[in-house]
Design an enzyme around this catalytic site. Structure first.
Site, PDB file in Angstrom:
ATOM      1  CE  LYS A 206      -4.317  -1.874   1.118  1.00 59.07           C
ATOM      2  NZ  LYS A 206      -5.342  -2.204   2.202  1.00 59.07           N
ATOM      3  NE  ARG A 240      -7.778  -8.353   0.522  1.00 60.19           N
ATOM      4  CZ  ARG A 240      -7.482  -7.725  -0.319  1.00 60.19           C
ATOM      5  NH1 ARG A 240      -6.343  -6.912  -0.279  1.00 60.19           N
ATOM      6  NH2 ARG A 240      -8.062  -7.756  -1.377  1.00 60.19           N
TER       7      ARG A 240
END
Ligand code: HH2
Length: 276
Positions: A206, A240
């Protein structure tokens, strides 16, 4: 939890697995790397993403889930969706887990569906919606606010008939959060673990990792691993990620270091050398 994005526009791998054959191969490869859950998504939730219609989302994911289920993997199959119609078809195809980034707010009927079919689910915190969530996000105390939200959504799910044991909670790293908010959530993630349900984190590749390291999206694995190890140490147990094998290895070593116990594993492929 291995990420399988069947989308043209996901932030880190958009377009790579839009082709069904490539998506199936990728999912099975992640399972072979040790993913216990495969999370299939047909709609990007990256900041600014435009919503996708039901028909298109179905077209992207249902056939892929069907084929992965038919291949007989050990991994649970999860559908990353906010839509009841998509969850229904994904479950028919073999999914038994619903990952809803709106925590049953976009379509509250999803809660009753999860309850009725005795599915597991992940309820995630997001401020606003993907199109606008990164516009000046503000909180009182970000951890207290996210904790209160997750407790409220857990209570909503339970009131709809979902057994508490079937619910995982996720602070939604990067969903309506500044870099400082993400770091604060990771630093104090044990306060979310204290709610008593398994906590999922999705830091993989991210942008806050890029803001800290200056690395582009496909160079953020070391940053991803750092956050997973740190969160594991604070009680998180579900990660995840796009890169399953390296994260699994890092977590296995972190766990062995902390507990002093490990499982002896024989290398599956011994490196060969032409000089020895
Ligand atoms: N992050 C993304 C999507 N779904 N679900 C949960 N529970 N937690 C997350 O952090 C999370 C999520 C975004 O990552 P990705 O799927 O790689 O990208 P995109 O949404 O652009 O497809």
């Amino acid at each position: 939890m291995g990420v399988v994005n069947v989308t043209p526009d996901s932030f880190s791998d958009g377009g790579r697995f839009l082709d069904a054959d490539a998506a199936v191969r990728h999912a099975l490869a992640l399972a072979a790397e040790g993913a216990d859950i495969l999370d299939f998504g047909g709609e990007s939730t990256r900041p600014g993403a435009e919503p996708v219609g039901v028909e298109e989302e179905l077209r992207r994911v249902v056939g892929v889930i069907e084929r992965v289920a038919a291949a007989g993997t050990h991994a649970r199959l999860s559908i990353d969706t906010t839509k009841l119609a998509v969850a229904e078809r994904a479950v028919d195809a073999g999914a038994s887990f619903v990952n809803d980034v709106t925590a049953f707010r976009a379509d509250p009927r999803l809660a009753a569906f999860v309850a009725e079919h005795e599915l597991d689910c992940c309820l995630m915190h997001m401020r606003g919606e993907p199109r606008t969530m990164q516009v000046d996000p503000r909180y009182g105390d970000v951890v207290d606010d996210v904790r209160a939200f997750l407790e409220e959504r857990l209570a909503f799910a339970v009131a709809a008939g979902v057994r508490e044991e079937r619910v995982m909670l996720d602070p939604g790293i990067g969903f309506g959060k500044t870099v400082a908010h993400n770091l604060e959530l990771l630093r104090r993630v044990h306060e979310l673990v204290a709610i008593g349900r398994p906590v999922v984190i999705g830091t993989s590749r991210k942008s806050f990792l890029g803001r800290i390291t200056g690395r582009s999206v496909d160079e953020r694995l070391p940053g991803t691993i750092a956050t997973c190890v740190q969160a594991w140490e604070r009680g998180v147990r579900v990660f995840r990620v796009h890169d399953v094998a390296p994260v699994r290895d890092a977590l296995a070593v972190a766990a062995a270091t902390v507990s002093g116990r490990w499982t002896e594993t024989t290398p599956s492929a011994t490196p060969t050398s032409t000089t020895s």
